[in-house]
Design a protein around this motif. Structure first.
Motif, PDB file in Angstrom:
ATOM      1  N   MET A  74      50.554  41.200  40.667  1.00 21.98           N
ATOM      2  CA  MET A  74      49.431  41.658  41.480  1.00 21.98           C
ATOM      3  C   MET A  74      48.408  42.429  40.628  1.00 21.98           C
ATOM      4  O   MET A  74      47.198  42.285  40.813  1.00 21.98           O
ATOM      5  CB  MET A  74      49.930  42.565  42.609  1.00 21.98           C
ATOM      6  N   ALA A  75      48.899  43.228  39.692  1.00 26.96           N
ATOM      7  CA  ALA A  75      47.997  43.969  38.807  1.00 26.96           C
ATOM      8  C   ALA A  75      47.181  43.006  37.954  1.00 26.96           C
ATOM      9  O   ALA A  75      45.985  43.223  37.711  1.00 26.96           O
ATOM     10  CB  ALA A  75      48.796  44.923  37.918  1.00 26.96           C
ATOM     11  N   ASP A  76      47.814  41.925  37.499  1.00 30.64           N
ATOM     12  CA  ASP A  76      47.094  40.918  36.719  1.00 30.64           C
ATOM     13  C   ASP A  76      46.043  40.229  37.579  1.00 30.64           C
ATOM     14  O   ASP A  76      44.909  39.997  37.120  1.00 30.64           O
ATOM     15  CB  ASP A  76      48.101  39.892  36.176  1.00 30.64           C
ATOM     16  N   PHE A  77      46.385  39.887  38.816  1.00 29.02           N
ATOM     17  CA  PHE A  77      45.408  39.280  39.726  1.00 29.02           C
ATOM     18  C   PHE A  77      44.183  40.183  39.867  1.00 29.02           C
ATOM     19  O   PHE A  77      43.043  39.716  39.848  1.00 29.02           O
ATOM     20  CB  PHE A  77      46.027  39.063  41.110  1.00 29.02           C
ATOM     21  N   ARG A  78      44.463  41.470  40.012  1.00 30.88           N
ATOM     22  CA  ARG A  78      43.377  42.414  40.317  1.00 30.88           C
ATOM     23  C   ARG A  78      42.533  42.749  39.089  1.00 30.88           C
ATOM     24  O   ARG A  78      41.304  42.765  39.151  1.00 30.88           O
ATOM     25  CB  ARG A  78      43.988  43.689  40.908  1.00 30.88           C
ATOM     26  N   ARG A  79      43.182  43.024  37.964  1.00 27.67           N
ATOM     27  CA  ARG A  79      42.452  43.508  36.790  1.00 27.67           C
ATOM     28  C   ARG A  79      41.827  42.395  35.973  1.00 27.67           C
ATOM     29  O   ARG A  79      40.763  42.571  35.394  1.00 27.67           O
ATOM     30  CB  ARG A  79      43.397  44.316  35.895  1.00 27.67           C
ATOM     31  N   ASN A  80      42.512  41.267  35.877  1.00 22.67           N
ATOM     32  CA  ASN A  80      42.048  40.191  34.994  1.00 22.67           C
ATOM     33  C   ASN A  80      41.369  39.055  35.738  1.00 22.67           C
ATOM     34  O   ASN A  80      41.098  38.012  35.141  1.00 22.67           O
ATOM     35  CB  ASN A  80      43.236  39.648  34.182  1.00 22.67           C
ATOM     36  N   HIS A  81      41.117  39.256  37.017  1.00 17.42           N
ATOM     37  CA  HIS A  81      40.406  38.252  37.815  1.00 17.42           C
ATOM     38  C   HIS A  81      41.068  36.875  37.673  1.00 17.42           C
ATOM     39  O   HIS A  81      40.392  35.853  37.558  1.00 17.42           O
ATOM     40  CB  HIS A  81      38.936  38.195  37.408  1.00 17.42           C
ATOM     41  N   THR A  82      42.402  36.876  37.683  1.00 17.76           N
ATOM     42  CA  THR A  82      43.159  35.641  37.486  1.00 17.76           C
ATOM     43  C   THR A  82      42.811  34.597  38.539  1.00 17.76           C
ATOM     44  O   THR A  82      42.790  33.394  38.248  1.00 17.76           O
ATOM     45  CB  THR A  82      44.664  35.949  37.533  1.00 17.76           C
ATOM     46  N   ALA A 115      44.648  26.426  37.822  1.00 20.77           N
ATOM     47  CA  ALA A 115      45.173  27.706  37.341  1.00 20.77           C
ATOM     48  C   ALA A 115      45.377  28.675  38.500  1.00 20.77           C
ATOM     49  O   ALA A 115      46.381  29.390  38.560  1.00 20.77           O
ATOM     50  CB  ALA A 115      44.228  28.308  36.303  1.00 20.77           C
ATOM     51  N   VAL A 116      44.422  28.710  39.419  1.00 21.62           N
ATOM     52  CA  VAL A 116      44.533  29.621  40.559  1.00 21.62           C
ATOM     53  C   VAL A 116      45.685  29.205  41.471  1.00 21.62           C
ATOM     54  O   VAL A 116      46.473  30.044  41.936  1.00 21.62           O
ATOM     55  CB  VAL A 116      43.205  29.672  41.331  1.00 21.62           C
ATOM     56  N   GLY A 117      45.815  27.899  41.718  1.00 15.40           N
ATOM     57  CA  GLY A 117      46.942  27.420  42.526  1.00 15.40           C
ATOM     58  C   GLY A 117      48.276  27.771  41.872  1.00 15.40           C
ATOM     59  O   GLY A 117      49.228  28.169  42.543  1.00 15.40           O
ATOM     60  N   GLY A 118      48.343  27.634  40.549  1.00 14.61           N
ATOM     61  CA  GLY A 118      49.567  27.980  39.831  1.00 14.61           C
ATOM     62  C   GLY A 118      49.876  29.467  39.917  1.00 14.61           C
ATOM     63  O   GLY A 118      51.046  29.864  40.036  1.00 14.61           O
ATOM     64  N   ALA A 119      48.843  30.315  39.863  1.00 15.83           N
ATOM     65  CA  ALA A 119      49.054  31.761  39.964  1.00 15.83           C
ATOM     66  C   ALA A 119      49.577  32.143  41.347  1.00 15.83           C
ATOM     67  O   ALA A 119      50.455  33.005  41.477  1.00 15.83           O
ATOM     68  CB  ALA A 119      47.748  32.488  39.666  1.00 15.83           C
ATOM     69  N   GLY A 135      39.621  34.469  45.510  1.00 16.57           N
ATOM     70  CA  GLY A 135      39.610  35.569  44.546  1.00 16.57           C
ATOM     71  C   GLY A 135      39.283  36.892  45.196  1.00 16.57           C
ATOM     72  O   GLY A 135      39.881  37.929  44.885  1.00 16.57           O
ATOM     73  N   GLU A 136      38.347  36.880  46.146  1.00 14.40           N
ATOM     74  CA  GLU A 136      37.958  38.097  46.856  1.00 14.40           C
ATOM     75  C   GLU A 136      39.106  38.620  47.719  1.00 14.40           C
ATOM     76  O   GLU A 136      39.354  39.833  47.772  1.00 14.40           O
ATOM     77  CB  GLU A 136      36.740  37.801  47.732  1.00 14.40           C
ATOM     78  N   PHE A 137      39.821  37.736  48.368  1.00 19.22           N
ATOM     79  CA  PHE A 137      40.951  38.136  49.214  1.00 19.22           C
ATOM     80  C   PHE A 137      42.011  38.884  48.402  1.00 19.22           C
ATOM     81  O   PHE A 137      42.525  39.919  48.817  1.00 19.22           O
ATOM     82  CB  PHE A 137      41.564  36.899  49.866  1.00 19.22           C
ATOM     83  N   PHE A 138      42.329  38.378  47.226  1.00 22.99           N
ATOM     84  CA  PHE A 138      43.365  39.008  46.413  1.00 22.99           C
ATOM     85  C   PHE A 138      42.839  40.192  45.606  1.00 22.99           C
ATOM     86  O   PHE A 138      43.503  41.228  45.531  1.00 22.99           O
ATOM     87  CB  PHE A 138      43.966  37.975  45.446  1.00 22.99           C
ATOM     88  N   SER A 139      41.679  40.053  44.985  1.00 22.05           N
ATOM     89  CA  SER A 139      41.301  40.946  43.892  1.00 22.05           C
ATOM     90  C   SER A 139      40.265  42.008  44.221  1.00 22.05           C
ATOM     91  O   SER A 139      39.906  42.805  43.347  1.00 22.05           O
ATOM     92  CB  SER A 139      40.786  40.099  42.718  1.00 22.05           C
ATOM     93  N   SER A 140      39.768  42.055  45.441  1.00 19.33           N
ATOM     94  CA  SER A 140      38.774  43.082  45.775  1.00 19.33           C
ATOM     95  C   SER A 140      39.410  44.468  45.712  1.00 19.33           C
ATOM     96  O   SER A 140      40.624  44.613  45.625  1.00 19.33           O
ATOM     97  CB  SER A 140      38.199  42.825  47.164  1.00 19.33           C
ATOM     98  N   ARG A 141      38.579  45.492  45.786  1.00 19.89           N
ATOM     99  CA  ARG A 141      39.045  46.869  45.617  1.00 19.89           C
ATOM    100  C   ARG A 141      40.182  47.214  46.577  1.00 19.89           C
ATOM    101  O   ARG A 141      41.143  47.887  46.220  1.00 19.89           O
ATOM    102  CB  ARG A 141      37.873  47.835  45.815  1.00 19.89           C
TER     103      ARG A 141
END
Length: 461
Positions: free
Chosen positions: A61-69, A277-281, A375-381
């Motif tokens: 989850m931290a990788d999703f959020r910080r690295n815009h995975t 890549a996003v589907g794999g993540a 990306g917004e659903f997972f990685s927003s603030r």
């Protein structure tokens, strides 16, 4: 532990008797300590496994959020031998035409030939590279060409001029090269020496038409034309952000494959959403949760038929974590895009067995139609990744519930170790006391035996 030899007066094996008495007293106490220690060790290991599976999900989850995975882009070039590219999550999908008109090169100049065995005499070379400069003092006794090269390369103020010597059939030549490309990084050399000095062969100013040294390679900037309109230059062969979120890495000028002539054909750079890549993540996240769930079920299991149970059966932490995660999975994310507010709208649902599964048709449809929203659903603030990360950290962090339970178990283990040490000391004391008692008894029996023998000897035969 044997304290003394077996008795001879009584004929009894004192050591064996003492050891059996001590062992009889030690065994039940030591067995209870070992059983409790084993239970503590099993629980510590179990909490470690539970924490490991949760941390794996937290780091994801931290990788999703910080690295815009989950906002990844792909970028390709139809002529990678001329230009390659990399793209960040900010890159706008599209096809871009890039014509490479010039590469950035470092300045390189070379002197005329001279005899490298002779001293050139005292003097000074004022060398500049771009806006910086340094003065090289050349003494009479260190004026051979290799001395000059060493003085230039080792000068403390030299910020990028590299000196070397090449030899040909005519003689030796001094070569000065810049370690930085670009027009602003050209080399200048001003000589302060007698007119007849060989050092005069080393003067150079790119602004002069006549110089003692000549250019082997001019200092140039990279130059590209994007979509036939935008002219962009750079002092290196990496052009950053001329296309939003895209770095262009220039490799060469385009050449015709047959005769090596330069082409006027632009390179096509294609930027697209990286749906694979996003589907794999997302699949990684589902697998990470399912691994946690399988581990937690194994640790907390209880079979009523066999009475087999896991080391954390009935543990409140497992129930708490699982309930909180399930609530997070089903609760809409505040501030999320209207098209995607819960995991189920992404195609991720909970099975009857309690694991997560993916509806790949729905996931592919969301990635195709609402890629940016994923990306917004997972990685927003305040997005899904932050919720799950914070939830897990409350249990696995340094002040979390699992850490608290592990600390308590470690304290119990230390207490059991102390109990074992006390038991060992007490048993040593018991062994010595019992051994002393048997020894005293043996001595008394020996004395009685002696007295009896003496009395028997006084009786008539």
């Amino acid at each position: 532990m044997n304290i003394g030899a077996a008795a001879t007066a009584s004929g009894l094996d004192i050591n064996s008797m003492v050891n059996k008495i001590v062992e009889a007293e030690r065994a039940p106490k030591e067995a209870r300590i070992n059983e409790r220690r084993e239970n503590v060790d099993v629980s510590i290991s179990a909490y470690g496994k539970l924490k490991g599976t949760l941390d794996e999900m937290k780091y994801l989850m931290a990788d999703f959020r910080r690295n815009h995975t989950l906002s990844a882009r792909t970028v390709s070039s139809d002529t990678p031998e001329v230009l390659t590219a990399s793209a960040s999550h900010e890159a706008l999908p599209g096809k871009y035409s890039v014509k490479v008109e010039q590469l950035a090169r470092a300045h390189k100049i070379v002197s005329g030939s001279f005899d490298d065995t002779e001293k050139m005499g005292a003097g000074k070379l004022a060398i500049s590279l771009g806006a910086s400069s340094f003065n090289v003092e050349i003494p009479e006794d260190e004026s051979k060409i290799l001395d000059v090269v060493r003085l230039i390369n080792r000068h403390p103020s030299n910020n990028g001029v590299m000196a070397s010597v090449i030899k040909d059939d005519v003689g030796a030549r001094l070569v000065l090269s810049s370690d930085k490309s670009g027009e602003q990084n050209s080399i200048k050399v001003r000589v302060d020496a007698p007119v007849a000095s060989t050092l005069q062969k080393f003067g150079f100013n790119p602004n002069n038409e006549i110089n003692s040294m000549r250019e082997m390679q001019a200092a140039t900037d990279a130059k590209v034309v994007i979509d036939g309109l935008a002219v962009v230059t750079s002092d290196t062969n990496t052009i950053e952000d001329a296309i939003k979120g895209v770095d262009l890495n220039l490799q060469a000028l385009a050449k015709d494959d047959e005769n090596g002539q330069l082409q006027d054909k632009p390179v096509i750079v294609d930027v697209a959403y990286d749906r694979n890549a996003v589907g794999g993540a997302i699949e990684q996240f589902v697998n990470a949760y399912n691994q946690f769930y399988a581990t937690s079920q194994e640790l907390a299991k209880f079979d009523p038929e066999t009475q087999e149970k896991g080391p954390l059966v009935g543990d409140s932490i497992i129930r708490s974590v699982d309930n909180q995660l399930r609530a997070a999975f089903s609760t809409p994310v505040e501030g999320a895009p209207e098209s995607l507010r819960t995991l189920s709208e992404l195609g991720i649902t909970t099975t009857m067995q309690g694991q997560l599964e993916i509806d790949y048709d729905m996931l592919d449809r969301q990635l195709a139609q609402n890629f940016a929203d994923v990306g917004e659903f997972f990685s927003s603030r305040e997005g899904f990744a932050r919720k799950v990360e914070d939830l897990i950290h409350a249990h696995t962090g340094i002040t979390g519930s699992i850490k608290g339970r592990q600390d308590s178990l470690n304290e119990q283990r230390m207490s059991l170790n102390s109990e074992q040490e006390k038991l060992d000391r007490r048993m040593d004391s018991v062994q010595k006391r019992v051994h002393d008692q048997f020894t005293a008894m043996d001595k008394a029996m020996g004395e009685m035996k002696g007295q009896l023998s003496s009395m028997m000897s006084m009786l008539p035969s």
